[in-house]
Design a protein around this motif. Structure first.
Motif, PDB file in Angstrom:
ATOM      1  N   SER A 172      -0.461   3.913  -1.105  1.00  0.00           N
ATOM      2  CA  SER A 172      -0.500   3.386  -2.468  1.00  0.00           C
ATOM      3  C   SER A 172      -1.821   2.647  -2.607  1.00  0.00           C
ATOM      4  CB  SER A 172       0.693   2.447  -2.704  1.00  0.00           C
ATOM      5  OG  SER A 172       0.666   1.918  -4.005  1.00  0.00           O
ATOM      6  N   GLN A 173      -2.879   3.393  -2.862  1.00  0.00           N
ATOM      7  CA  GLN A 173      -4.241   2.872  -2.735  1.00  0.00           C
ATOM      8  C   GLN A 173      -4.521   1.685  -3.650  1.00  0.00           C
ATOM      9  OE1 GLN A 173      -3.444   6.087  -3.063  1.00  0.00           O
ATOM     10  NE2 GLN A 173      -4.113   7.054  -1.164  1.00  0.00           N
ATOM     11  N   GLY A 174      -3.900   1.666  -4.843  1.00  0.00           N
ATOM     12  CA  GLY A 174      -4.110   0.547  -5.750  1.00  0.00           C
ATOM     13  C   GLY A 174      -3.620  -0.774  -5.195  1.00  0.00           C
ATOM     14  N   HIS A 175      -2.758  -0.702  -4.195  1.00  0.00           N
ATOM     15  CA  HIS A 175      -2.243  -1.910  -3.539  1.00  0.00           C
ATOM     16  C   HIS A 175      -3.383  -2.746  -2.968  1.00  0.00           C
ATOM     17  CE1 HIS A 175       1.201  -3.914  -1.458  1.00  0.00           C
ATOM     18  NE2 HIS A 175       0.248  -4.286  -0.630  1.00  0.00           N
ATOM     19  N   SER A 176      -4.490  -2.091  -2.594  1.00  0.00           N
ATOM     20  CA  SER A 176      -5.617  -2.786  -1.977  1.00  0.00           C
ATOM     21  C   SER A 176      -6.693  -3.192  -2.979  1.00  0.00           C
ATOM     22  CB  SER A 176      -6.238  -1.892  -0.888  1.00  0.00           C
ATOM     23  OG  SER A 176      -5.350  -1.728   0.201  1.00  0.00           O
ATOM     24  N   SER A 177      -6.482  -2.953  -4.260  1.00  0.00           N
ATOM     25  CA  SER A 177      -7.522  -3.241  -5.247  1.00  0.00           C
ATOM     26  C   SER A 177      -7.634  -4.736  -5.536  1.00  0.00           C
ATOM     27  CB  SER A 177      -7.238  -2.500  -6.558  1.00  0.00           C
ATOM     28  OG  SER A 177      -6.152  -3.103  -7.243  1.00  0.00           O
ATOM     29  N   VAL A 178      -8.809  -5.127  -5.984  1.00  0.00           N
ATOM     30  CA  VAL A 178      -9.018  -6.508  -6.423  1.00  0.00           C
ATOM     31  C   VAL A 178      -8.168  -6.773  -7.666  1.00  0.00           C
ATOM     32  CG1 VAL A 178     -10.704  -8.150  -7.340  1.00  0.00           C
ATOM     33  CG2 VAL A 178     -11.333  -6.637  -5.452  1.00  0.00           C
ATOM     34  N   GLY A 179      -8.037  -5.771  -8.542  1.00  0.00           N
ATOM     35  CA  GLY A 179      -7.251  -5.927  -9.759  1.00  0.00           C
ATOM     36  C   GLY A 179      -5.809  -6.292  -9.487  1.00  0.00           C
ATOM     37  N   THR A 180      -5.218  -5.659  -8.471  1.00  0.00           N
ATOM     38  CA  THR A 180      -3.842  -5.998  -8.099  1.00  0.00           C
ATOM     39  C   THR A 180      -3.741  -7.464  -7.695  1.00  0.00           C
ATOM     40  OG1 THR A 180      -3.166  -3.768  -7.444  1.00  0.00           O
ATOM     41  CG2 THR A 180      -2.074  -5.602  -6.332  1.00  0.00           C
ATOM     42  N   ARG A 181      -4.668  -7.915  -6.888  1.00  0.00           N
ATOM     43  CA  ARG A 181      -4.628  -9.301  -6.422  1.00  0.00           C
ATOM     44  C   ARG A 181      -4.862 -10.285  -7.573  1.00  0.00           C
ATOM     45  NH1 ARG A 181      -5.049  -5.981  -2.714  1.00  0.00           N
ATOM     46  NH2 ARG A 181      -4.760  -6.407  -0.487  1.00  0.00           N
ATOM     47  N   GLU A 182      -5.779  -9.958  -8.465  1.00  0.00           N
ATOM     48  CA  GLU A 182      -6.021 -10.839  -9.607  1.00  0.00           C
ATOM     49  C   GLU A 182      -4.805 -10.894 -10.530  1.00  0.00           C
ATOM     50  OE1 GLU A 182     -10.884 -10.593 -10.122  1.00  0.00           O
ATOM     51  OE2 GLU A 182      -9.588  -9.355 -11.402  1.00  0.00           O
ATOM     52  N   THR A 183      -4.159  -9.762 -10.734  1.00  0.00           N
ATOM     53  CA  THR A 183      -2.967  -9.735 -11.575  1.00  0.00           C
ATOM     54  C   THR A 183      -1.872 -10.628 -10.993  1.00  0.00           C
ATOM     55  OG1 THR A 183      -3.435  -7.495 -12.368  1.00  0.00           O
ATOM     56  CG2 THR A 183      -1.162  -8.255 -12.546  1.00  0.00           C
ATOM     57  N   ILE A 184      -1.657 -10.524  -9.692  1.00  0.00           N
ATOM     58  CA  ILE A 184      -0.656 -11.368  -9.033  1.00  0.00           C
ATOM     59  C   ILE A 184      -1.030 -12.837  -9.171  1.00  0.00           C
ATOM     60  CG2 ILE A 184       0.379 -11.949  -6.796  1.00  0.00           C
ATOM     61  CD1 ILE A 184      -0.047  -8.977  -6.029  1.00  0.00           C
ATOM     62  N   GLU A 185      -2.300 -13.153  -8.965  1.00  0.00           N
ATOM     63  CA  GLU A 185      -2.748 -14.548  -9.068  1.00  0.00           C
ATOM     64  C   GLU A 185      -2.610 -15.079 -10.489  1.00  0.00           C
ATOM     65  OE1 GLU A 185      -5.973 -14.234  -5.376  1.00  0.00           O
ATOM     66  OE2 GLU A 185      -6.613 -13.943  -7.453  1.00  0.00           O
ATOM     67  N   TYR A 186      -2.881 -14.256 -11.491  1.00  0.00           N
ATOM     68  CA  TYR A 186      -2.704 -14.660 -12.881  1.00  0.00           C
ATOM     69  C   TYR A 186      -1.226 -14.962 -13.160  1.00  0.00           C
ATOM     70  CZ  TYR A 186      -7.278 -13.785 -15.084  1.00  0.00           C
ATOM     71  OH  TYR A 186      -8.583 -13.867 -15.476  1.00  0.00           O
ATOM     72  N   ILE A 187      -0.363 -14.024 -12.790  1.00  0.00           N
ATOM     73  CA  ILE A 187       1.064 -14.184 -13.098  1.00  0.00           C
ATOM     74  C   ILE A 187       1.647 -15.382 -12.364  1.00  0.00           C
ATOM     75  CG2 ILE A 187       3.347 -13.129 -12.790  1.00  0.00           C
ATOM     76  CD1 ILE A 187       1.967 -10.412 -13.315  1.00  0.00           C
ATOM     77  N   GLN A 188       1.366 -15.473 -11.068  1.00  0.00           N
ATOM     78  CA  GLN A 188       1.912 -16.585 -10.287  1.00  0.00           C
ATOM     79  C   GLN A 188       1.229 -17.904 -10.631  1.00  0.00           C
ATOM     80  OE1 GLN A 188       1.735 -15.311  -6.167  1.00  0.00           O
ATOM     81  NE2 GLN A 188       3.464 -13.915  -6.426  1.00  0.00           N
ATOM     82  N   GLY A 189       0.052 -17.831 -11.243  1.00  0.00           N
ATOM     83  CA  GLY A 189      -0.649 -19.029 -11.675  1.00  0.00           C
ATOM     84  C   GLY A 189      -0.271 -19.494 -13.073  1.00  0.00           C
ATOM     85  N   GLY A 190       0.716 -18.831 -13.687  1.00  0.00           N
ATOM     86  CA  GLY A 190       1.222 -19.266 -14.982  1.00  0.00           C
ATOM     87  C   GLY A 190       0.428 -18.812 -16.181  1.00  0.00           C
ATOM     88  N   ALA A 191      -0.379 -17.765 -16.043  1.00  0.00           N
ATOM     89  CA  ALA A 191      -1.231 -17.318 -17.155  1.00  0.00           C
ATOM     90  C   ALA A 191      -0.432 -16.973 -18.405  1.00  0.00           C
ATOM     91  CB  ALA A 191      -2.073 -16.116 -16.728  1.00  0.00           C
ATOM     92  N   ILE A 192       0.750 -16.393 -18.236  1.00  0.00           N
ATOM     93  CA  ILE A 192       1.564 -16.029 -19.400  1.00  0.00           C
ATOM     94  C   ILE A 192       2.915 -16.738 -19.372  1.00  0.00           C
ATOM     95  CG2 ILE A 192       0.436 -13.824 -19.851  1.00  0.00           C
ATOM     96  CD1 ILE A 192       2.700 -12.425 -18.342  1.00  0.00           C
ATOM     97  N   GLY A 193       3.009 -17.780 -18.563  1.00  0.00           N
ATOM     98  CA  GLY A 193       4.246 -18.556 -18.508  1.00  0.00           C
ATOM     99  C   GLY A 193       5.358 -17.815 -17.803  1.00  0.00           C
ATOM    100  N   THR A 194       6.561 -17.940 -18.322  1.00  0.00           N
ATOM    101  CA  THR A 194       7.733 -17.294 -17.722  1.00  0.00           C
ATOM    102  C   THR A 194       7.782 -15.830 -18.133  1.00  0.00           C
ATOM    103  OG1 THR A 194       8.978 -19.372 -17.744  1.00  0.00           O
ATOM    104  CG2 THR A 194      10.242 -17.322 -17.570  1.00  0.00           C
TER     105      THR A 194
END
Length: 444
Positions: free
Chosen positions: A162-184
């Motif tokens: 699952s090559q996208g698993h290693s992308s920077v975009g995946t990591r940034e998306t996780i960091e945004y969501i877990q960082g509260g970017a869009i709340g709950t």
């Protein structure tokens, strides 16, 4: 002793090359080869495929060149010829014979049709080989759990493709969501335009064309019961048939659902509702689908619904997006403070509305960045840290995806008992959760 244990028997020192064998010499195998060719500390020394050679361009435009074990052998030798004029890649019809004879193989890359992933992966791991297997990791849920179990027992280095698993975009998306970017976050939408390849068929083809020269069809069938060869199955469009593939969901689900699963810990849905778009039956997948995965609340979040669309469907336009138009393939995360939209397979996060984007401070990188999906696996083979998508995670992600496939095949919603690996009140599901295998192909 696992080969990647530092100092143990068979350990590959970081300064040495990793000898890789390719199993599956079609288009996906060639795509993986091109990634391996970029790594100076890797050499592909053997290739196995039931087909001696075939021209996949006759089947689908996805493939760009001749495939099969003999053309692939030539491709590999041409690549290494400049630095190693006498380099030779050994071709095999049967991967089991290859593993028995080629003692210098350190690792294998499996790029075969879905229905043989589990058997090949387990066989290779038990032979002490590191394994990279294309997605989805397995064809059924029982296999996913078995593959994860054997990976843990053997300790070899593993990676699901699952090559996208290693992308920077995946990591940034996780960091945004877990960082509260869009709340709950309460809902996620994921869509791909994939549809069936054999548009006109309404089941298995009835005609019986001649078997191509050099193709061991019985070996290609592997664990599946006997069935006459047909180009509708091989070399490309086997994904349309439940016996071999798992529809557009199985093809793209582990790519495009991955960021949501990781960010929100969407491990085991308790309810899955699948609705087919267009014709399907017990043999052939539908043209498209709409599937709702219901995940119960846990200690970190409330309940979440992940909505999946294939065949052209996509979510309704969200007001936070303004004039922005959703792409043909992507994901949308809906929270109480805004939404995040990403492209498919690990694209970077786009935060909406504009007011939220302006006020939100992008989080500092918290998740380790990848050196590349194949690079990380090779490093793990050489005693480094585990790859980013090892089989324990890959099996869990695959199981989640396959629950959607299971609901499609049953033609009705399912309540999932993850602990007992059962669909509540539906014994019919057992035959799909653990599919029957032909003698000699059981992975127990």
């Amino acid at each position: 002793m696992p080969r990647h244990v530092l100092g143990g028997p068979g350990f590959v020192p970081p300064s040495e090359k990793v000898n890789v064998a390719l199993i599956g010499a079609g288009g996906q195998g060639h795509s993986n080869l091109k990634n391996l060719f970029q790594l100076d500390d890797v050499q592909v020394i053997a290739v196995a495929d039931p087909a001696e050679g075939y021209d996949p361009k006759l089947s689908h435009a996805y493939y760009k060149d001749m495939a099969g074990r003999i053309p692939t052998k030539a491709m590999i030798e041409k690549h290494y010829a400049e630095k190693s004029p006498n380099f030779s890649c050994a071709p095999y019809e049967d991967f089991r014979v290859m593993l028995e004879k080629e003692k210098s193989i350190d690792a294998v890359l499996c790029a075969t049709p879905d229905h043989t992933h589990a058997y090949i992966s387990v066989h290779a791991m038990r032979a002490g080989k590191h394994v990279y297997c294309e997605k989805p990791l397995t064809h059924n849920i029982w296999e996913a759990r078995q593959v994860a179990k054997v990976a843990a027992e053997t300790g070899v280095a593993t990676q699901m493709g699952s090559q996208g698993h290693s992308s920077v975009g995946t990591r940034e998306t996780i960091e945004y969501i877990q960082g509260g970017a869009i709340g709950t976050v309460k809902e996620v939408h994921v869509w791909v335009p994939a549809t069936r390849y054999n548009i006109e068929l309404k089941g298995y083809p009835e005609d019986k064309p001649a078997l191509p020269a050099g193709l061991n069809w019985d070996l290609w069938l592997g664990p599946r019961s006997g069935r006459d060869y047909h180009p509708a199955y091989h070399p490309f469009s086997w994904r349309d048939f439940w016996a071999f593939g798992s529809s557009g969901l199985g093809d793209f689900g582990t790519h495009d659902m991955n960021s949501a699963v990781r960010a929100l810990e969407l491990w085991s849905p308790n309810l899955v509702e699948a609705y087919s778009i267009g014709f399907s039956n017990e043999h052939i997948a539908p043209y498209g689908s709409m599937i709702h995965f219901h995940f119960p609340a846990n200690e970190k979040r409330g309940p979440i619904v992940l909505n999946w669309y294939t065949g052209g469907g996509r979510p309704a336009h969200h007001e936070a997006l303004g004039a922005y138009t959703l792409p043909r393939r992507g994901a949308l995360y809906v929270g109480d403070k805004g939404v995040i939209q990403t492209d498919g397979s690990g694209g970077p996060p786009r935060l909406f509305p504009d007011t939220r984007r302006k006020e939100f401070v992008k989080p500092e990188p918290r998740l380790k960045r990848s050196n590349g999906h194949h690079r990380d696996w090779i490093d793990a083979c050489k005693g480094g840290a585990p790859a980013s998508c090892p089989f324990d995670y890959g099996a869990q992600l695959t199981e989640t995806v396959l629950l959607g496939v299971l609901s499609q095949r049953l033609g009705k919603p399912l309540k999932w008992d993850a602990k007992n690996m059962k669909v509540e009140g539906n014994a019919e599901a057992d035959a799909f959760i653990r599919e029957a295998a032909r003698p000699g192909w059981d992975i127990v």
